[in-house]
Design an enzyme around this catalytic site. Structure first.
Site, PDB file in Angstrom:
ATOM      1  N   LEU A 101       0.880  -1.008   0.004  1.00 53.44           N
ATOM      2  CA  LEU A 101       0.170   0.175   0.111  1.00 53.44           C
ATOM      3  C   LEU A 101       1.053   1.104  -0.064  1.00 53.44           C
ATOM      4  O   LEU A 101       2.007   1.348   0.954  1.00 53.44           O
ATOM      5  CB  LEU A 101      -0.907  -0.104   1.222  1.00 53.44           C
ATOM      6  CG  LEU A 101      -2.015  -1.035   1.544  1.00 53.44           C
ATOM      7  CD1 LEU A 101      -2.709  -1.130   2.717  1.00 53.44           C
ATOM      8  CD2 LEU A 101      -2.919  -0.946   0.193  1.00 53.44           C
ATOM      9  N   ASP A 102       0.766   2.229  -0.832  1.00 49.68           N
ATOM     10  CA  ASP A 102       1.470   3.362  -0.963  1.00 49.68           C
ATOM     11  C   ASP A 102       1.537   4.219   0.420  1.00 49.68           C
ATOM     12  O   ASP A 102       0.585   3.870   1.426  1.00 49.68           O
ATOM     13  CB  ASP A 102       1.086   4.288  -1.935  1.00 49.68           C
ATOM     14  CG  ASP A 102      -0.137   4.891  -1.990  1.00 49.68           C
ATOM     15  OD1 ASP A 102      -0.545   5.406  -0.750  1.00 49.68           O
ATOM     16  OD2 ASP A 102      -0.944   5.061  -3.071  1.00 49.68           O
ATOM     17  N   TYR A 103       2.102   4.868   0.588  1.00 54.34           N
ATOM     18  CA  TYR A 103       2.459   5.728   2.037  1.00 54.34           C
ATOM     19  C   TYR A 103       1.205   6.308   2.417  1.00 54.34           C
ATOM     20  O   TYR A 103       1.094   6.448   3.691  1.00 54.34           O
ATOM     21  CB  TYR A 103       3.888   6.785   1.365  1.00 54.34           C
ATOM     22  CG  TYR A 103       4.180   7.396   2.864  1.00 54.34           C
ATOM     23  CD1 TYR A 103       4.982   7.026   3.952  1.00 54.34           C
ATOM     24  CD2 TYR A 103       3.809   8.633   3.008  1.00 54.34           C
ATOM     25  CE1 TYR A 103       5.319   7.559   4.934  1.00 54.34           C
ATOM     26  CE2 TYR A 103       4.328   9.383   4.213  1.00 54.34           C
ATOM     27  CZ  TYR A 103       4.907   8.779   5.094  1.00 54.34           C
ATOM     28  OH  TYR A 103       5.405   9.390   6.462  1.00 54.34           O
ATOM     29  N   THR A 105      -1.857   5.657   1.731  1.00 54.02           N
ATOM     30  CA  THR A 105      -3.059   4.641   1.677  1.00 54.02           C
ATOM     31  C   THR A 105      -2.931   3.879   2.884  1.00 54.02           C
ATOM     32  O   THR A 105      -1.943   3.423   3.441  1.00 54.02           O
ATOM     33  CB  THR A 105      -2.869   3.723   0.350  1.00 54.02           C
ATOM     34  OG1 THR A 105      -3.006   4.386  -0.698  1.00 54.02           O
ATOM     35  CG2 THR A 105      -4.141   2.796   0.665  1.00 54.02           C
ATOM     36  N   ARG A 189      -5.276   5.885  -7.224  1.00 56.35           N
ATOM     37  CA  ARG A 189      -5.102   7.133  -7.392  1.00 56.35           C
ATOM     38  C   ARG A 189      -4.934   7.588  -8.705  1.00 56.35           C
ATOM     39  O   ARG A 189      -5.382   8.719  -9.236  1.00 56.35           O
ATOM     40  CB  ARG A 189      -3.741   7.380  -6.590  1.00 56.35           C
ATOM     41  CG  ARG A 189      -4.094   7.123  -5.066  1.00 56.35           C
ATOM     42  CD  ARG A 189      -2.870   7.685  -4.272  1.00 56.35           C
ATOM     43  NE  ARG A 189      -2.917   7.474  -2.775  1.00 56.35           N
ATOM     44  CZ  ARG A 189      -3.533   8.108  -2.097  1.00 56.35           C
ATOM     45  NH1 ARG A 189      -4.470   9.080  -2.324  1.00 56.35           N
ATOM     46  NH2 ARG A 189      -3.585   7.578  -0.818  1.00 56.35           N
TER      47      ARG A 189
END
Length: 235
Positions: A101-103, A105, A189
């Site tokens: 998961l990105d930073y 999220t 996103r």
């Protein structure tokens, strides 16, 4: 046993990632650098290292589900010095995350030392659903939803289709459920940006049939036997 399988079972990474480590010259067998894919090793006798660190097969496997908070990176160490999900986990075993998961999220992510389990969940051929809750600033038009459902075109490439359901619109915020079965980098996103929408909250709430449940941000627990069975039986 193939070298990439040994590394994966040893909790280094998925088999695909382990192949990349081998090709990059980061793996040694009995002190000799190995860069050939498909190399066979004796898991009982050979000494295998990654960047000088010994890799051993675990005596038992660990399967954890974590509610990742926003503001944590999904890496063992971050070059920018940011907090990582491993700061939240207390475990003696060497673990790696199943997907990322990105930073910015939050939500459900699995950590394990079972490379075969991770490979199954991440491989595109299994097309395992991931469901997200998305809060968007403003009211979303049906035309924007239709474009994302069919697959938006980003830099000339059509992104995968998404299953999107409108949940609510209140206080100038639209709440949506988004389900995808692929894990392209920053996929959701990028989808919303492509149709001019600004995401305020992005949270993964389900992988396959396993839901985030009542875990608070930063909390984690072992996957139950029934949850593991649901994931193993996933298409």
């Amino acid at each position: 046993m193939r070298l990439n399988k040994f590394l994966s079972l040893g909790g280094v990474a998925s088999r695909r990632k382990c192949d990349q480590l081998i090709e990059a010259g980061m793996v040694s067998v009995n002190g000799k650098l190995v860069t050939t894919l498909g190399t066979i090793v004796n898991e009982k006798k050979d000494k295998i290292t990654v960047e000088g660190k010994a890799v051993v097969l675990p005596s038992s496997f660990v399967y954890i589900k974590l509610n990742k908070p926003k503001g944590y990176a999904c890496t063992a160490s971050d070059e920018k010095g940011r907090k990582t999900i491993y700061d939240l986990i207390k475990c003696e075993q060497r673990l790696f995350s199943v997907g990322r998961l990105d930073y910015d999220t939050e939500g459900l992510i699995f950590l394990t030392n079972d490379g075969d389990f991770a490979q199954r969940l991440m491989h595109p051929s299994y097309q395992i659903d991931k469901e997200y809750r998305v809060n968007v600033e403003g009211e979303v038009k049906e035309s924007q939803l239709a474009v994302m459902r069919k697959g938006v075109v980003v830099e000339g490439v059509r992104m995968p289709e998404a299953r999107i359901k409108l949940l609510a619109y209140e206080n100038n915020v639209t709440k949506l459920s988004v389900v995808i079965d692929e894990g392209q980098n920053r996929q959701i996103r990028r989808m919303f940006e492509a149709v001019g929408l600004c995401i305020k909250l992005l949270k993964r709430v389900r992988i396959g049939e396993v839901k985030l449940g009542g875990l608070k941000r930063g909390e984690y627990r072992d996957l139950t036997e029934s949850e593991l069975n649901l994931l193993v039986r996933a298409k």
